[in-house]
Scaffold this active site. Structure first.
Site, PDB file in Angstrom:
ATOM      1  N   ALA A 239       0.798  -1.222   0.000  1.00  0.00           N
ATOM      2  CA  ALA A 239       0.000   0.000   0.000  1.00  0.00           C
ATOM      3  C   ALA A 239       0.830   1.273   0.000  1.00  0.00           C
ATOM      4  O   ALA A 239       0.392   2.306  -0.520  1.00  0.00           O
ATOM      5  CB  ALA A 239      -0.940  -0.009   1.208  1.00  0.00           C
ATOM      6  N   LYS A 244      -3.305   4.058  -4.198  1.00  0.00           N
ATOM      7  CA  LYS A 244      -4.269   3.126  -4.777  1.00  0.00           C
ATOM      8  C   LYS A 244      -5.265   2.637  -3.722  1.00  0.00           C
ATOM      9  O   LYS A 244      -6.409   2.306  -4.059  1.00  0.00           O
ATOM     10  CB  LYS A 244      -3.546   1.963  -5.448  1.00  0.00           C
ATOM     11  CG  LYS A 244      -2.787   2.398  -6.705  1.00  0.00           C
ATOM     12  CD  LYS A 244      -2.205   1.232  -7.449  1.00  0.00           C
ATOM     13  CE  LYS A 244      -1.500   1.721  -8.707  1.00  0.00           C
ATOM     14  NZ  LYS A 244      -0.331   2.597  -8.418  1.00  0.00           N
ATOM     15  N   ASP A 308       0.798  -3.562  -5.890  1.00  0.00           N
ATOM     16  CA  ASP A 308       1.432  -2.428  -6.565  1.00  0.00           C
ATOM     17  C   ASP A 308       2.925  -2.623  -6.346  1.00  0.00           C
ATOM     18  O   ASP A 308       3.522  -2.056  -5.432  1.00  0.00           O
ATOM     19  CB  ASP A 308       0.932  -1.116  -5.959  1.00  0.00           C
ATOM     20  CG  ASP A 308       1.352   0.103  -6.762  1.00  0.00           C
ATOM     21  OD1 ASP A 308       1.928  -0.073  -7.847  1.00  0.00           O
ATOM     22  OD2 ASP A 308       1.115   1.230  -6.298  1.00  0.00           O
ATOM     23  N   CYS A 361       4.887   0.131 -12.267  1.00  0.00           N
ATOM     24  CA  CYS A 361       5.077   1.349 -13.053  1.00  0.00           C
ATOM     25  C   CYS A 361       6.376   1.200 -13.832  1.00  0.00           C
ATOM     26  O   CYS A 361       7.257   2.054 -13.790  1.00  0.00           O
ATOM     27  CB  CYS A 361       5.073   2.597 -12.171  1.00  0.00           C
ATOM     28  SG  CYS A 361       6.309   2.593 -10.858  1.00  0.00           S
TER      29      CYS A 361
END
Length: 432
Positions: A239, A244, A308, A361
């Protein structure tokens, strides 16, 4: 400060970054503290010059035939800012507070040298050692993708639907002239010029009251593609500061349960204030190795685990241009190992009908498609949700997005060139 003095200051800052290997933000802050006379407009302009030079470092050095900070900045003025030799000569004039006057060789290069025949990594402005990785991802288009990744990014905002609609937020931010993002249904975009100072969004009432958050459109889409729905049990396994997490909470309309955790409790520090401001009430923050903070009780219960993932960050180079020149081959190897470990760890938390949403990313195949293929080889009980199915969550924008993005067998890849967003990869892995 005059434009010429700003250019000289940028040369000094870039020297500290390249020669002393200082982070760009740290070097700019240090220069500002040592030159208190410089106003906010001066500091913003100097920062713009420095970041543009870092974005276009390889191609600017190629044009000037040298890799010195002065050569990179002068070359950038031609490459990125579109100035001709005479205009640059007025800045590098040798006058008071200005850089030394252009040499005959520098002027000749500005007038005659082009990027014709340059290597892909030079035109694309990325480290040469990454050329094979970029070729894996983009083939003959890698120079174009790299060049797009070297432009200045806009300022994107996500409208928090727990607090209001996009039209309301746009109205409250009218003085910033926001535009609607093309893909995200809850995004606003503020385009910034080459020397424009980023607006103080954090001081806007809309931000203070939790109506908007700063978040790139690609990151917004990554959350949207997860399909998080009201009533679900969701675990955000990486997180961090909660970007997100906040987007998922809004998608879930405060219904169901969202657990946010991270291996590094320091990264979680900002999430608490952000959650309070956002109005999200269905989020539990689980701090690792703290009393009551473990997540073993969540095993086998989650409809969705969002990852993520820690990655090289190549997709965010528009915003962190100095990072691409500090990156080393060992970093990619380390990130790939960490990603595989986190994917394997996530399996235990997914219920029999659940899914893992894997996000990076990054633009590199080793962190994206290859990582998914490796996971499927280790866990044959999972399958990739077809990207064409995933993007239907965009509604009316799905057809246009399908033509713009790169949809592969393992997932969805967004890039600055293809979708106008930061670079993001998204794969939805369903238990079958």
């Amino acid at each position: 400060m005059t434009p010429a003095a700003r250019l000289q200051a940028a040369i000094e800052v870039l020297t500290a970054i390249l020669d002393d290997r200082r982070p760009a933000a740290d070097a700019l802050k240090g220069w500002g503290q040592a030159h208190r006379f410089a106003g906010s407009g001066d500091r913003a302009a100097i920062g713009g010059l420095v970041f543009d030079a870092l974005r276009r470092k390889a191609s600017s050095a190629y044009l000037m035939g040298a890799e010195t900070p002065r050569a990179v900045l002068i070359g950038m003025l031609k490459r990125e800012r579109g100035l001709d030799a005479d205009a640059i000569g007025k800045l590098a004039s040798g006058g008071q507070y200005a850089p030394e006057a252009l040499s005959d060789d520098e002027r000749a290069r500005l007038e005659t040298t082009s990027l014709d025949g340059a290597s892909a990594h030079v035109i694309g402005d990325y480290p040469e050692w990454l050329d094979d990785s970029f070729a894996q991802s983009f083939g003959d288009k890698r120079a174009e993708e790299g060049a797009a990744l070297s432009s200045r990014a806009p300022l994107d905002l996500r409208v928090n639907t727990l607090k209001g609609e996009r039209e309301k937020a746009a109205g409250q931010l009218a003085d910033l002239k926001p535009e609607l993002t093309p893909w995200s249904p809850c995004g606003l975009r503020i385009t910034l010029g080459a020397e424009a100072k980023a607006p103080p969004v954090h001081a806007e009432p809309a931000f203070i009251k939790g109506l908007v958050e700063v978040q790139d459109e690609g990151s917004q889409l990554a959350a949207l593609f997860s399909g998080a729905a009201a009533g679900e049990q969701v675990l955000d396994l990486c997180a961090g500061a909660g970007g997100k997490t906040l987007a998922l909470a809004a998608m879930m309309a405060n219904k169901g349960q969202l657990f946010a955790t991270d291996d590094d409790k320091r990264r979680l520090a900002p999430i608490h204030d952000r959650l309070t401001r956002s109005g999200a009430r269905n989020v539990q923050v689980r701090t690792p190795k703290s009393i009551g903070g473990e997540i073993d009780d969540l095993k086998g219960r989650m409809d969705m685990v969002l990852i993520d993932a820690p990655c090289t960050g190549t997709g965010a180079w528009r915003r962190n241009p100095d990072a691409k020149w500090r990156m080393r081959p060992g970093a990619l190897e380390q990130r790939v190992k960490e990603q595989a470990d986190i994917l394997d760890r996530a399996v235990d938390f997914v219920k029999t009908t659940g899914r893992i949403v894997y996000i990076t990313c990054s633009l590199l195949e080793a962190e994206n498609g290859a990582q998914v293929r490796g996971f499927l080889g280790r866990h044959p009980g999972f399958a990739v949700e077809p990207p064409a199915t995933t993007i239907k969550r965009l509604g009316a924008a799905a057809a246009g997005f399908a033509k713009a993005a790169r949809l592969g067998p393992e997932g969805i890849l967004m890039t600055p060139k293809s979708t106008g967003t930061d670079g993001f990869f998204v794969a939805v892995l369903r238990r079958s």
